[in-house]
Enzyme design. Structure first.
Site, short mmCIF file in Angstrom:
data_model
loop_
_atom_site.label_atom_id
_atom_site.label_comp_id
_atom_site.label_asym_id
_atom_site.label_seq_id
_atom_site.Cartn_x
_atom_site.Cartn_y
_atom_site.Cartn_z
N TYR A 195 0.83 -1.21 0.00
CA TYR A 195 0.00 0.00 0.00
C TYR A 195 0.86 1.26 0.00
CZ TYR A 195 -4.41 -2.37 0.01
OH TYR A 195 -5.47 -3.11 -0.39
N ASN A 220 -12.48 3.56 -6.79
CA ASN A 220 -11.07 3.95 -6.75
C ASN A 220 -10.70 4.56 -5.41
OD1 ASN A 220 -11.06 3.07 -9.34
ND2 ASN A 220 -11.05 5.10 -10.28
N VAL A 221 -9.47 4.31 -5.00
CA VAL A 221 -9.02 4.80 -3.70
C VAL A 221 -7.97 5.90 -3.86
CG1 VAL A 221 -9.53 2.60 -2.53
CG2 VAL A 221 -7.26 2.95 -3.55
N HIS A 232 -14.67 2.18 -1.64
CA HIS A 232 -13.55 1.35 -1.17
C HIS A 232 -12.53 2.14 -0.36
CE1 HIS A 232 -14.39 -1.91 -4.50
NE2 HIS A 232 -15.28 -1.88 -3.53
N CYS A 260 -8.12 0.64 16.91
CA CYS A 260 -9.08 1.61 17.45
C CYS A 260 -9.67 2.52 16.38
CB CYS A 260 -8.45 2.44 18.57
SG CYS A 260 -7.27 3.68 18.01
N THR A 301 -14.53 -0.14 -15.30
CA THR A 301 -14.57 -1.18 -14.27
C THR A 301 -14.90 -2.54 -14.90
OG1 THR A 301 -15.66 -1.96 -12.24
CG2 THR A 301 -16.94 -0.45 -13.63
N ASN A 326 -15.73 1.48 -21.45
CA ASN A 326 -14.65 0.62 -20.94
C ASN A 326 -13.71 0.26 -22.09
OD1 ASN A 326 -14.07 -0.62 -18.25
ND2 ASN A 326 -13.81 -2.44 -19.52
P1 OAD Z 1 -10.25 -3.79 -12.76
O1 OAD Z 1 -8.76 -3.78 -12.85
O2 OAD Z 1 -10.93 -5.06 -12.39
O3 OAD Z 1 -10.90 -3.32 -14.14
C1 OAD Z 1 -10.49 -2.17 -14.82
C2 OAD Z 1 -11.24 -2.10 -16.13
O4 OAD Z 1 -10.89 -0.89 -16.76
C3 OAD Z 1 -10.91 -3.24 -17.10
O5 OAD Z 1 -12.10 -3.80 -17.61
C4 OAD Z 1 -10.11 -2.54 -18.21
O6 OAD Z 1 -10.37 -3.08 -19.49
C5 OAD Z 1 -10.66 -1.13 -18.14
N1 OAD Z 1 -9.72 -0.09 -18.58
C6 OAD Z 1 -8.37 -0.11 -18.56
N2 OAD Z 1 -7.88 1.05 -19.03
C7 OAD Z 1 -8.96 1.83 -19.36
C8 OAD Z 1 -9.11 3.15 -19.90
N3 OAD Z 1 -8.06 3.91 -20.18
N4 OAD Z 1 -10.37 3.59 -20.12
C9 OAD Z 1 -11.44 2.81 -19.83
N5 OAD Z 1 -11.36 1.58 -19.33
C10 OAD Z 1 -10.13 1.09 -19.08
O7 OAD Z 1 -10.63 -2.62 -11.74
P2 OAD Z 1 -11.98 -2.36 -10.96
O8 OAD Z 1 -13.17 -2.79 -11.75
O9 OAD Z 1 -11.93 -0.96 -10.45
O10 OAD Z 1 -11.34 -3.57 -4.76
O11 OAD Z 1 -11.81 -3.34 -9.74
C11 OAD Z 1 -12.81 -3.39 -8.79
C12 OAD Z 1 -12.24 -3.63 -7.42
O12 OAD Z 1 -11.48 -4.83 -7.43
C13 OAD Z 1 -11.24 -2.60 -6.94
O13 OAD Z 1 -11.83 -1.46 -6.37
C14 OAD Z 1 -10.49 -3.36 -5.90
C15 OAD Z 1 -10.26 -4.64 -6.68
O14 OAD Z 1 -9.97 -5.70 -5.98
C16 OAD Z 1 -10.82 -3.59 -3.53
O15 OAD Z 1 -9.64 -3.34 -3.31
C17 OAD Z 1 -11.81 -3.88 -2.46
#
Ligand code: OAD
Length: 245
Positions: free
Chosen positions: A68, A103-104, A120, A131, A189, A214
């Site tokens: 992290y 996103n974080v 998240h 705590c 996503t 996407n």
């Molecule tokens: P992912 O890494 O699963 O997905 C990212 C998506 O963005 C993929 O489908 C890519 O094809 C797409 N992508 C990449 N570059 C792009 C761009 N320039 N424009 C548009 N799309 C693009 O990420 P998340 O869906 O955010 O959770 O993942 C969800 C959660 O899983 C995260 O928040 C995290 C992770 O584990 C926790 O940490 C709890």
């Protein structure tokens, strides 16, 4: 210039309630890695699913802390991209606008978005794992995870890990925005992590027009009203221009 269907342009021109769900893809053009991309260098041997859990932190706290710390440094050095700015512009045009993000990295706030629901957490914040007190400062150590000044518990990032529940207030607000919106966007996503992934389906079930932007097709693609495949940092500014420009 992209050709957007006139129906979509009209829906957006008239819309007064819009909800947007963003994921790591939105920050990809800011130089941040998405979750399911291969990790780089030292971290390539680990899967995020094996680092982002309370079990991993209990077993190897320093490893998780360091991962992290590495991602926090990347987030700190990152700047919003045109996709983040386009969403901040969209918010100004829509009376009821909710930006739900997985996103974080804090980049939506930096780009000027206001009504942000961070499902998240935020990697820039650090809190005690015992705590819950937030730490403004801490001393990094080569061997040990820094500890809470109040109770001596281990410090951890203020993010939601797998197996943990999402912050109730943000999740309720996200569900409410999803239920009441006229247009719902799912952007950058992969749509595989719940409950965030379920929001687009819920919006559709409630009758909203659902739009996906996407880089590639996802499990959601065949369920939406409009899908655009490409970079959100290119498509979003064009869409905002086509509707409100
Ligand atoms: P992912 O890494 O699963 O997905 C990212 C998506 O963005 C993929 O489908 C890519 O094809 C797409 N992508 C990449 N570059 C792009 C761009 N320039 N424009 C548009 N799309 C693009 O990420 P998340 O869906 O955010 O959770 O993942 C969800 C959660 O899983 C995260 O928040 C995290 C992770 O584990 C926790 O940490 C709890």
């Amino acid at each position: 210039m992209m050709d957007f269907p006139p129906e979509l342009i009209n829906f957006l021109k008239k819309a007064t309630r819009v909800a947007v769900l963003t994921g790591a893809g939105v920050s990809q053009e800011s130089g941040l890695r998405t979750f399911r991309d291969a990790q780089a260098g030292l971290w390539a041997q680990y899967r995020p699913e094996d680092l982002a859990t309370p079990t991993a932190f209990a077993r190897a706290p320093k490893l998780v802390w360091d991962w992290y710390a590495h991602r926090r440094e990347s987030a700190k050095g990152a700047q919003p991209n045109p996709g983040h700015y386009a969403l901040a512009e969209m918010e100004k045009m829509i009376p009821e606008f909710a930006l739900i993000t997985q996103n974080v990295d804090g980049l939506h706030r930096m780009a000027g978005s206001k009504n942000i629901l961070e499902l998240h957490g935020n990697i820039l914040n650090v809190r005690c794992s015992e705590c819950g007190t937030f730490a403004e400062t801490w001393v990094d150590d080569l061997e040990f995870v820094p500890r809470c000044k109040k109770c001596n518990g281990l410090l951890r990032p203020d993010v939601v890990w797998f197996e943990e529940s999402l912050p109730r207030v943000q999740l309720d607000a996200a569900i409410n925005a999803t239920r009441t919106c006229q247009v719902f966007f799912s952007i950058g996503t992969s749509g595989v992590v719940h409950p965030a992934a379920a929001l687009a389906h819920a919006a559709k079930a409630e009758g909203a027009v659902v739009v996906e932007i996407n880089a590639e097709p996802t499990p959601l693609t065949t369920k939406v009203d409009f899908a655009f495949h490409g970079k959100s940092g290119e498509i979003l500014p064009e869409l905002v221009k086509a509707v409100w420009g």
